[in-house]
Design a protein around this motif. Structure first.
Motif, PDB file in Angstrom:
ATOM      1  N   PHE A 180       0.835  -1.199   0.000  1.00  0.00           N
ATOM      2  CA  PHE A 180       0.000   0.000   0.000  1.00  0.00           C
ATOM      3  C   PHE A 180       0.874   1.256   0.000  1.00  0.00           C
ATOM      4  O   PHE A 180       0.970   1.957   1.020  1.00  0.00           O
ATOM      5  N   PRO A 181       1.502   1.555  -1.099  1.00  0.00           N
ATOM      6  CA  PRO A 181       2.390   2.730  -1.141  1.00  0.00           C
ATOM      7  C   PRO A 181       1.647   4.054  -0.934  1.00  0.00           C
ATOM      8  O   PRO A 181       2.236   5.024  -0.470  1.00  0.00           O
ATOM      9  N   ASP A 182       0.331   4.092  -1.244  1.00  0.00           N
ATOM     10  CA  ASP A 182      -0.425   5.340  -1.098  1.00  0.00           C
ATOM     11  C   ASP A 182      -0.603   5.745   0.363  1.00  0.00           C
ATOM     12  O   ASP A 182      -0.861   6.910   0.664  1.00  0.00           O
ATOM     13  N   ILE A 183      -0.488   4.779   1.275  1.00  0.00           N
ATOM     14  CA  ILE A 183      -0.741   5.062   2.689  1.00  0.00           C
ATOM     15  C   ILE A 183       0.308   6.021   3.263  1.00  0.00           C
ATOM     16  O   ILE A 183       0.037   6.775   4.203  1.00  0.00           O
ATOM     17  N   TYR A 184       1.514   6.018   2.688  1.00  0.00           N
ATOM     18  CA  TYR A 184       2.582   6.869   3.216  1.00  0.00           C
ATOM     19  C   TYR A 184       2.179   8.338   3.164  1.00  0.00           C
ATOM     20  O   TYR A 184       2.461   9.099   4.095  1.00  0.00           O
ATOM     21  N   ALA A 185       1.547   8.736   2.085  1.00  0.00           N
ATOM     22  CA  ALA A 185       1.169  10.145   1.927  1.00  0.00           C
ATOM     23  C   ALA A 185      -0.030  10.503   2.796  1.00  0.00           C
ATOM     24  O   ALA A 185      -0.344  11.680   2.964  1.00  0.00           O
ATOM     25  N   GLU A 205      -9.064   6.852  13.317  1.00  0.00           N
ATOM     26  CA  GLU A 205     -10.287   6.963  12.520  1.00  0.00           C
ATOM     27  C   GLU A 205      -9.899   7.717  11.256  1.00  0.00           C
ATOM     28  O   GLU A 205      -9.656   8.909  11.277  1.00  0.00           O
ATOM     29  N   ARG A 206      -9.837   6.989  10.164  1.00  0.00           N
ATOM     30  CA  ARG A 206      -9.357   7.606   8.934  1.00  0.00           C
ATOM     31  C   ARG A 206      -9.866   6.849   7.720  1.00  0.00           C
ATOM     32  O   ARG A 206     -10.379   5.724   7.824  1.00  0.00           O
ATOM     33  N   VAL A 217     -12.008   3.315   8.448  1.00  0.00           N
ATOM     34  CA  VAL A 217     -11.828   2.393   9.565  1.00  0.00           C
ATOM     35  C   VAL A 217     -11.742   3.169  10.871  1.00  0.00           C
ATOM     36  O   VAL A 217     -11.383   4.346  10.894  1.00  0.00           O
ATOM     37  N   GLU A 218     -12.088   2.467  11.959  1.00  0.00           N
ATOM     38  CA  GLU A 218     -11.946   3.014  13.307  1.00  0.00           C
ATOM     39  C   GLU A 218     -11.313   1.934  14.171  1.00  0.00           C
ATOM     40  O   GLU A 218     -11.792   0.805  14.207  1.00  0.00           O
ATOM     41  N   ILE A 235     -15.824   0.876   9.020  1.00  0.00           N
ATOM     42  CA  ILE A 235     -16.999   1.728   9.236  1.00  0.00           C
ATOM     43  C   ILE A 235     -17.374   2.470   7.949  1.00  0.00           C
ATOM     44  O   ILE A 235     -17.979   3.541   8.002  1.00  0.00           O
ATOM     45  N   THR A 236     -17.011   1.880   6.809  1.00  0.00           N
ATOM     46  CA  THR A 236     -17.277   2.552   5.532  1.00  0.00           C
ATOM     47  C   THR A 236     -18.756   2.827   5.340  1.00  0.00           C
ATOM     48  O   THR A 236     -19.159   3.951   4.988  1.00  0.00           O
TER      49      THR A 236
END
Length: 513
Positions: A180-185, A205-206, A217-218, A235-236
């Protein structure tokens, strides 16, 4: 060897036609004698298959033969069954001279602990894998200087795999940056590092948004040993519902504001329009009166009839404008509600209708009437319209008899057409049913709903005067008070109107409402 925890014994093969048929025990230490529950003399007179006949069927006897024939040592764990005693032993078999040296260590307790640990591990794996919560155990990856540059997946479960759209096997052992490279940003990597370095747990919670993932998610991040444990709930759907509700609330606020502006404009328009319309009507009536007074004696009968019709039409239009203004005000009313004693309201209504009551010789009686929460002005309009109708729609040559009474109902006692009120006013502890009955001309039951419609009249204008807004106003007032109105009637048998208003438990020292 006598003090050791292991059983040591020496045995030699018994050959029959050049093949090993059994093994004869030659010597054993005290632990060996205890293990087989024999005395030293008994032990030396016993063979392997006499003690353990099941060795043939389990393949263990073949392993002893293999060790003697090939000289290749054998090591295995086996169940040790003597009578009712069942133990587990760790066995080592080594050829020595013409016989075999056998070492047996009792591992029953350690094997039981190992089995329990395995069962617990399997149970934990089952719980983790079937948990509805997503779970990930991250291991920090360090560079040469000891700085955290990545995290590796050590453990994850099926719930996380479902949320991320990947297989568990495709994640274990892989790097976060790889999957998941997008998570870094998005700051999640920084949260992992902070928990790992400080040991302080963090709530999460993001929204995770990437090429193959878009979820809310929470959960929480917790450091455990050198790892970071991430547990969360997807929690989508809840977030989507919240966003939809927020959009609907914003739209509703905008609609309410627009409606408020429209109502305000309508009130200003109605006020201005009524003033502008009434002024020429007053002039028409005034000029008509002048014509009638000054020239009535010189006008032909046909002209006088036209003049009378003109005067009647202008009076009717004036009455209609007043009724419309009253209906408009009731419809858009924003009165502050207070406890209102209905007996006081009815006394004021009787004073307002005093002339009409006297002319028609009407008899009006009141039972016990409650105090309700509402607008005194609106409730006065409600009862004045109901009583005025009861007096107006009387039977010829029969004086009106009108009865006003009330009954307190439980929420489950509301009649079928009004049961919806229990959900619209759930805080009501009961309901007041106020009955207004008369002995007038009545109407057909199929017209019970029509009579509450604006401008809907069941009788001609020449029979009964009115703008056709009285009962429409009554219904609007009951709705303003979170209540309802129904009616029962038969032609020639009078009519009964039932007004339902919510009842509430009063504050200490206050009247019951």
């Amino acid at each position: 060897m006598e003090g050791t925890l292991s059983a040591f014994l020496y045995c030699c093969p018994i050959l029959v036609n050049g093949e090993v048929a059994d093994f004869q025990y030659i010597w054993g230490n005290r632990k060996a004698h205890e293990l087989v529950n024999l005395t030293p003399d008994q032990f030396r007179q016993t063979t392997m298959l006499q003690l353990f006949p099941y060795f043939r069927t389990t393949g263990l006897f073949t392993r002893y033969i293999t060790a003697w024939l090939t000289g290749e040592p054998q090591r295995f764990e086996r169940e040790h069954i003597i009578g009712d005693s069942v133990k587990w032993v760790d066995v080592s078999v080594v050829k020595q001279g013409e016989g075999l040296v056998i070492t047996a260590l009792d591992i029953t307790d350690s094997r039981r602990l190992r089995q329990q640990s395995l069962q617990q591990a399997q149970l934990l794996h089952t719980i983790v894998d079937n948990s509805p919560a997503g779970l990930v155990l991250y291991e920090p990856v360090l560079d040469a200087a000891g700085a955290i540059i990545d995290f590796r997946y050590v453990v994850t479960n099926a719930s996380n795999a479902h949320t991320t759209g990947r297989n568990v096997e495709d994640m274990i052992g892989h790097l976060l940056s790889e999957l998941f490279p997008d998570i870094y940003a998005q700051g999640f990597f920084d949260q992992l590092v902070r928990v790992c370095l400080t040991g302080e747990s963090q709530r999460v919670e993001r929204r995770f948004l990437g090429d193959q993932i878009d979820v809310w998610v929470e959960g929480s991040l917790v450091k455990t040993d050198q790892y970071v444990l991430f547990t969360y709930q997807d929690i989508t759907r809840l977030k989507q519902q919240q966003l939809e509700l927020a959009e609907q609330a914003a739209l509703l606020r905008e609609t309410n504001q627009s409606l408020y502006r429209s109502n305000a404009d309508l009130e200003r328009f109605a006020s201005v329009a009524s003033h502008d319309m009434k002024e020429p009507l007053r002039k028409i009536k005034a000029f008509g009166d002048l014509l009638s007074n000054q020239y009535g004696g010189t006008l032909p009968p046909e002209a006088l009839d036209l003049l009378k019709r003109m005067q009647t039409a202008s009076s009717r239009l004036m009455q209609l404008i007043d009724s419309l203004l009253e209906f408009s005000r009731i419809t858009n009313a924003r009165d502050v509600f207070n406890p209102v004693a209905l007996p006081n309201v009815l006394l004021q209504v009787l004073q307002n209708l005093d002339v009409s009551i006297s002319e028609q010789q009407a008899t009006i009686t009141m039972g016990n009437l409650p105090t309700v929460l509402g607008s005194a002005f609106q409730l006065e309009q409600l009862f004045q319209n109901l009583l005025a109708n009861a007096i107006k729609f009387r039977r010829p040559d029969v004086p009106p008899i009108i009865r006003i009474d009330s009954t307190r109902l439980r929420p489950d006692e509301l009649p079928e057409p009004c049961t919806y009120l229990t959900s619209t006013v759930p805080q009501a502890t009961g309901w007041w049913q106020i009955q207004v009955s008369d002995n007038g001309i009545g109407f057909h039951p199929q017209d019970a709903d029509l009579i509450f419609q604006a401008f809907r009249k069941l009788h001609g204008r020449r029979q009964y005067e009115g703008a056709g807004l009285g009962l429409a106003t009554v219904r609007q007032i009951t709705q303003n008070h979170q209540g309802a109105i129904t009616t029962e009637s038969q032609p020639g048998q009078g009519a009964t109107f039932f007004v339902y208003l919510p009842a509430f438990e009063p504050a200490p020292g206050q009247p019951r409402i």
